[in-house]
Design an enzyme around this catalytic site. Structure first.
Site, PDB file in Angstrom:
ATOM      1  N   LYS A  52      -0.702  55.662 -29.584  1.00  0.00           N
ATOM      2  CA  LYS A  52      -1.473  55.582 -28.333  1.00  0.00           C
ATOM      3  C   LYS A  52      -0.739  54.714 -27.310  1.00  0.00           C
ATOM      4  CE  LYS A  52      -6.001  56.161 -30.505  1.00  0.00           C
ATOM      5  NZ  LYS A  52      -7.153  55.519 -31.116  1.00  0.00           N
ATOM      6  N   GLN A  96     -10.454  50.480 -32.805  1.00  0.00           N
ATOM      7  CA  GLN A  96      -9.990  51.382 -33.867  1.00  0.00           C
ATOM      8  C   GLN A  96     -10.855  51.218 -35.123  1.00  0.00           C
ATOM      9  OE1 GLN A  96      -7.569  53.737 -33.479  1.00  0.00           O
ATOM     10  NE2 GLN A  96      -8.082  54.417 -35.527  1.00  0.00           N
ATOM     11  N   ASP A 119     -13.502  56.274 -25.807  1.00  0.00           N
ATOM     12  CA  ASP A 119     -13.647  57.060 -27.040  1.00  0.00           C
ATOM     13  C   ASP A 119     -14.880  57.964 -26.969  1.00  0.00           C
ATOM     14  OD1 ASP A 119     -11.687  57.000 -28.983  1.00  0.00           O
ATOM     15  OD2 ASP A 119     -12.326  55.079 -29.825  1.00  0.00           O
TER      16      ASP A 119
END
Length: 293
Positions: A52, A96, A119
């Protein structure tokens, strides 16, 4: 049979975003800034977050990696989240998953500012998605919708069978495929581990989206000719002939099913690369929304 090439499509999307970022720079505007929070040192998570950060650099975003120790307390992590929420220099961030056992993931996700939740996991954003309002779509479902659209796969009036009801893929896909407009307007059946005789559904499906995590689960005798297959599964399977000692395998028995498909995603190189591209797209959207405010 046509391959839905997520690797190529994700590069196209990144190039489009990079061009937008260049224009922002030329106009003297601030470029999008994405942060990734990682707790502990889970190998798969580190790899994913690393890619990312690399993608951010590739397209001209600012990026920050917030690496925290495995032993961090829940209250200290919540304090960090508060800090990120209040940081005006930051447009979006992700936490995460999975988090260590002593931390309540739900509590952490609820603490993220919905306007920075790139997200798309916060209930406020999930609710907006369900109501067809502009919001951040979860990155993997967003990537699947984008693939269907760019390859002009017909979805209206089609029977879509989703396998798996996770909050990250299965549930949102069932909502997105049934909403008004393209890609959408599908009749959707959501199947899961408690569904009996699942092949009765898959055999009648025009589109199958599988996010089960069981290698080679979907076999050729479970699908009809001309089916569109989206394989979200990624599992490491031991393979002595591979230099790495394993190979990445999807939920679909590709060799068999691809012979009957009109469109199919490969694993790897299908849905995976799209997820990161759409996270970047959400971050650009977050930047644009903040500029409007």
């Amino acid at each position: 049979m046509q391959i839905l090439d997520g690797k190529k499509t994700s590069e196209d999307i990144k190039n489009e975003i990079a061009a937008t970022v260049q224009k922002m720079k030329a106009d003297g505007q601030k470029v999008p800034h994405l942060a990734a929070v990682i707790v502990g040192n889970n190998g798969a998570s580190l790899t994913y977050v690393g890619s990312k950060v690399k993608s951010c650099q590739q397209i001209g975003f600012e990026s920050t990696l917030v690496a925290l120790p495995e032993t961090i307390t829940e209250s200290d992590l919540l304090e960090k989240i508060k800090e990120l929420n209040e940081d005006d220099n930051l447009d979006g961030y992700i936490v995460q998953l999975p988090l260590p056992k002593h931390i309540d993931e739900q509590k952490i996700l609820m603490a993220i500012d919905p306007d920075k939740d790139v997200d798309g996991f916060h209930p406020a954003n999930f609710g907006k998605m369900s109501l067809d309002m502009e919001t951040f779509l979860p990155a993997t479902p967003f990537g699947i919708m984008e693939l269907l659209e760019r390859y002009k796969v017909e979805t209206a009036g089609k029977h879509t069978v989703v396998i798996g009801r996770s909050h990250i893929v299965g549930r949102p896909m069932s909502i997105l495929m049934s909403r008004k407009g393209y890609p959408g307007d599908s009749t959707v059946t959501l199947t899961h581990s408690r569904t009996k005789n699942i092949e009765e559904y898959t055999k009648n499906a025009d589109i199958i989206i599988t996010a089960l995590g069981v290698p080679n689960y979907l076999k050729a005798d479970m699908v009809k000719d001309g089916v569109v297959v989206i394989d979200v599964g990624i599992t490491r399977v031991d393979d002595a002939s591979n230099p790495k000692g394993y190979k990445i395998t999807g939920d679909v028995d590709f060799d068999g099913v691809s012979k009957k498909s009109s469109f199919i995603t490969p694993v790897p190189g299908g849905v995976g690369p799209m997820t990161i591209a759409m996270l970047l797209k959400n971050t650009l959207l977050a930047r644009e929304m903040r500029m409007q405010k």
